[in-house]
Design an enzyme around this catalytic site. Structure first.
Site, PDB file in Angstrom:
ATOM      1  N   ASP A 199      27.624  38.304  34.663  1.00  0.00           N
ATOM      2  CA  ASP A 199      29.603  38.805  35.663  1.00  0.00           C
ATOM      3  C   ASP A 199      30.647  39.254  34.086  1.00  0.00           C
ATOM      4  O   ASP A 199      30.656  38.493  33.428  1.00  0.00           O
ATOM      5  CB  ASP A 199      29.489  38.629  36.466  1.00  0.00           C
ATOM      6  CG  ASP A 199      29.944  39.199  37.240  1.00  0.00           C
ATOM      7  OD1 ASP A 199      30.905  39.905  37.333  1.00  0.00           O
ATOM      8  OD2 ASP A 199      29.593  39.063  39.109  1.00  0.00           O
ATOM      9  N   ASP A 216      33.088  43.535  37.016  1.00  0.00           N
ATOM     10  CA  ASP A 216      33.880  42.989  38.114  1.00  0.00           C
ATOM     11  C   ASP A 216      34.704  44.358  38.574  1.00  0.00           C
ATOM     12  O   ASP A 216      35.819  45.067  37.389  1.00  0.00           O
ATOM     13  CB  ASP A 216      34.503  42.218  38.641  1.00  0.00           C
ATOM     14  CG  ASP A 216      35.102  41.420  39.567  1.00  0.00           C
ATOM     15  OD1 ASP A 216      34.339  41.728  40.199  1.00  0.00           O
ATOM     16  OD2 ASP A 216      36.065  41.416  39.239  1.00  0.00           O
ATOM     17  N   GLU A 250      31.076  47.739  40.020  1.00  0.00           N
ATOM     18  CA  GLU A 250      31.650  47.326  41.019  1.00  0.00           C
ATOM     19  C   GLU A 250      32.669  48.405  41.038  1.00  0.00           C
ATOM     20  O   GLU A 250      33.621  47.643  41.468  1.00  0.00           O
ATOM     21  CB  GLU A 250      31.375  46.123  41.448  1.00  0.00           C
ATOM     22  CG  GLU A 250      32.370  45.506  42.926  1.00  0.00           C
ATOM     23  CD  GLU A 250      33.062  44.754  43.319  1.00  0.00           C
ATOM     24  OE1 GLU A 250      33.240  44.078  44.674  1.00  0.00           O
ATOM     25  OE2 GLU A 250      34.137  43.481  42.675  1.00  0.00           O
ATOM     26  N   HIS A 286      28.349  37.712  47.215  1.00  0.00           N
ATOM     27  CA  HIS A 286      29.026  36.148  46.953  1.00  0.00           C
ATOM     28  C   HIS A 286      30.705  36.346  48.055  1.00  0.00           C
ATOM     29  O   HIS A 286      31.051  35.876  48.354  1.00  0.00           O
ATOM     30  CB  HIS A 286      29.242  35.846  46.224  1.00  0.00           C
ATOM     31  CG  HIS A 286      30.274  37.077  45.356  1.00  0.00           C
ATOM     32  ND1 HIS A 286      29.338  38.571  44.699  1.00  0.00           N
ATOM     33  CD2 HIS A 286      31.689  36.926  44.522  1.00  0.00           C
ATOM     34  CE1 HIS A 286      30.075  38.875  44.104  1.00  0.00           C
ATOM     35  NE2 HIS A 286      31.314  38.401  43.712  1.00  0.00           N
ATOM     36  N   ASP A 287      30.435  37.989  48.413  1.00  0.00           N
ATOM     37  CA  ASP A 287      31.504  39.160  48.539  1.00  0.00           C
ATOM     38  C   ASP A 287      31.916  39.288  50.703  1.00  0.00           C
ATOM     39  O   ASP A 287      32.858  39.084  51.203  1.00  0.00           O
ATOM     40  CB  ASP A 287      32.484  39.731  48.122  1.00  0.00           C
ATOM     41  CG  ASP A 287      33.506  38.952  46.870  1.00  0.00           C
ATOM     42  OD1 ASP A 287      33.523  37.678  46.940  1.00  0.00           O
ATOM     43  OD2 ASP A 287      33.620  39.499  46.118  1.00  0.00           O
TER      44      ASP A 287
END
Length: 562
Positions: free
Chosen positions: A103, A204, A255, A328-329
């Site tokens: 990431d 990200d 993302e 994770h979100d």
């Protein structure tokens, strides 16, 4: 298994497993997961059959936003282990044929990063222009943009009387991508990890890196229209891709926050000039009221199907998407769109089938393959997520939303719903740690855990394993067209995927009652093979005009051309 660096399109038939290291496996008694814990579970991931692991950030960080606030891109956070631990993980994963995707967070850094610390309070710092600074207007913030974590998106540096931009927490200062030195730093960072042998990168909120440079007030919203898919974003990504991604053969997934299909067609264009694939989140806003996440409502099923159709047909032949329900979100999908009690196993399998049978690269978030659920917290004190805590304060203490209503919203929407520790067995703390877990584990872990799932051949785990295998065996899953067969049906999601030699049907009942569906006439009397289902199937290999689907039933059917 030997990994081939020359198989440039390996990711098109691959399935990628997301690990949130803090909650995956603790090798000791810290109460938080670590790299050695991940190493100890590589055989489990090999058994599942995944092709790659995506690690959420393991860099040095004060952990204000659980690692998405990086203070040193070249160091491993000691909470997770050492650089030596990471090198061992990389080597052992590669020996098992599992690639590693890192990431990368380069829209912003932690305010503890040495660049920001140098810039803070010093307008002459060589790093001052690494960030976005603006003078006050009438003694107030430069504009009315809002942080995605609540409050204004600007924070004052009192020593220089200028504000810096933070689209997320105030401890996450946005980088100034207009500065070519910043872009070179990003190239250097990514090259460092690629040289170590990392196979790819998840970027990200990468579509937020280019902002409108006049930073106008937003009289229609929160400012996002002035920095989402901004004016130079494609230029920047092509620059980074040419210099780094293409050089190292890195697979990349971006993302994309609040993006559009048209931009994603460019981001993931098949010529490879920008990124390999894109995440978009439109399908995970179907349980928002008027676009507001912090509400509680049932999901809009027809809208969900419309969004899938829009993206599947829009990217076909033009770009490539990441397929996912959880990360994770996002809350656990079996609690969100399924039934996490009476029909937990059936609905978990159905939801898996309906997303894995689309075109794109599927991502499995840790525990999803077990049918893990939201933890159903009842107290604010049980939450650790900065966004959830901030929103509780805003909604209850400032807007007057009743405590009970906000607790119900958090139980449905909080990011901590997916961050509870991985449930490995029925022992104390679900086998996650020998210490006290950093986040309370869901109380259903004695029944829902990896050890139990592996012993049960009818478990959710083995259903996911079969989905992963099918993607490699059935070409139409990768290259077929997409058709929604029953777009107006208020209970059934039925799609057809078709190429020159195969037609695949995936028929899904999204509700907890038996329902009849009538397939289009051309499928009335056609011989088919049932590849996978979550219920026992009859011996008949012929499709009938009428299909009776049991609660949360899914059927994956293959029709071979004569």
């Amino acid at each position: 298994m030997t990994l081939s660096k020359y198989d440039e399109n390996w990711w098109k038939t691959a399935t990628i497993y997301q690990i949130y290291p803090k909650s995956f496996c603790d090798s000791g008694s810290k109460g938080t997961g670590d790299i050695q814990g991940i190493i100890s579970k590589l055989d489990y991931l090999k058994h599942l059959g995944v092709d790659a692991i995506w690690l959420t950030p393991i860099y040095q960080s004060p952990m204000i936003d659980n690692g998405y606030d990086i203070s040193d891109y070249y160091a491993v956070n000691p909470d997770f282990g050492s650089m030596e631990d990471f090198s061992i993980l990389l080597e052992l994963a590669h020996q098992l044929g599992i690639r590693i995707i890192m990431d990368i967070v380069v829209n912003h850094t932690s305010t503890e990063h040495k660049w920001f610390q140098s810039a803070l309070g010093d307008m002459k710092s060589p790093y001052r222009d690494y960030y976005i600074w603006k003078d006050p207007i009438d003694g107030k913030e430069p504009n009315n943009w809002l942080s995605k974590f609540g409050g204004n998106a600007w924070e004052l540096d009192p020593l220089t009387n200028q504000y810096y931009l933070h689209l997320f927490a105030k401890e996450q200062a946005d980088l100034n991508w207009e500065n070519p030195k910043v872009r070179q730093e990003v190239k250097d960072i990514i090259s460092f990890w690629a040289e170590k042998g990392v196979d790819g990168f998840r970027l990200d909120v990468i579509n937020l890196i280019s902002k409108e440079q006049n930073f106008p007030n937003d009289d229609k919203g929160d400012g996002r229209r002035f920095y989402t898919d901004g004016p130079r974003v494609h230029e920047y990504l092509q620059e980074i891709s040419h210099a780094v991604f293409q050089k190292y053969g890195s697979v990349t997934v971006g993302e994309m926050s609040s993006t559009s299909l048209e931009h994603c067609q460019q981001y993931s264009a098949l010529n490879g000039k920008e990124l390999s694939m894109v995440f978009n989140f439109h399908h995970l806003k179907v349980d928002y009221v008027n676009g507001d996440k912090w509400t509680k409502t049932a999901f809009d099923f027809i809208q969900l199907k419309q969004i899938f159709h829009h993206w599947q047909t829009g990217l076909n032949g033009k770009g490539w998407g990441a397929l996912f329900w959880c990360n994770h979100d996002q809350p656990r999908i079996v609690s969100r769109l399924g039934n996490d009690e009476k029909y937990r196993i059936e609905s978990a399998k159905m939801l898996a089938a309906s997303i894995h049978m689309m075109q794109g690269t599927p991502y499995i978030y840790q525990g999803e393959e077990l049918g893990m659920t939201n933890p159903a917290y009842t107290e604010v004190s049980q939450y650790r997520d900065i966004e959830s805590i901030n929103m509780y304060d805003l909604m209850v203490n400032q807007k007057g939303i009743p405590h009970e209503d906000m607790m119900a919203i958090l139980a449905q929407k909080s990011r901590d719903n997916s961050r509870t520790p991985m449930q490995w067995n029925n022992q104390q703390h679900a086998g996650f740690t020998n210490g006290i877990p950093w986040l309370e584990i869901a109380k259903n872990y004695p029944d829902i855990n990896a050890e139990a799932a592996i012993k049960d051949l009818n478990s959710v785990f083995y259903f996911y394993k079969r989905l992963i295998e099918l993607r490699k065996q059935i070409s139409v899953i990768t290259d077929g067209t997409y058709e929604d067969l029953l777009p107006e049906h208020d209970r059934i999601f039925a799609i057809a995927r078709q190429n020159d030699s195969q037609t695949l049907l995936c028929i899904n009942n999204y509700y907890d009652e038996e329902i009849e569906c009538n397939l289009p006439e051309r499928f009335q009397i056609i011989k088919s093979q049932c590849l996978l289902s979550n219920y026992p199937q009859s011996d008949s290999s012929f499709l009938g005009y009428k299909q009776i689907l049991r609660p949360y039933e899914t059927r994956i059917l293959l029709i071979e051309e004569d």
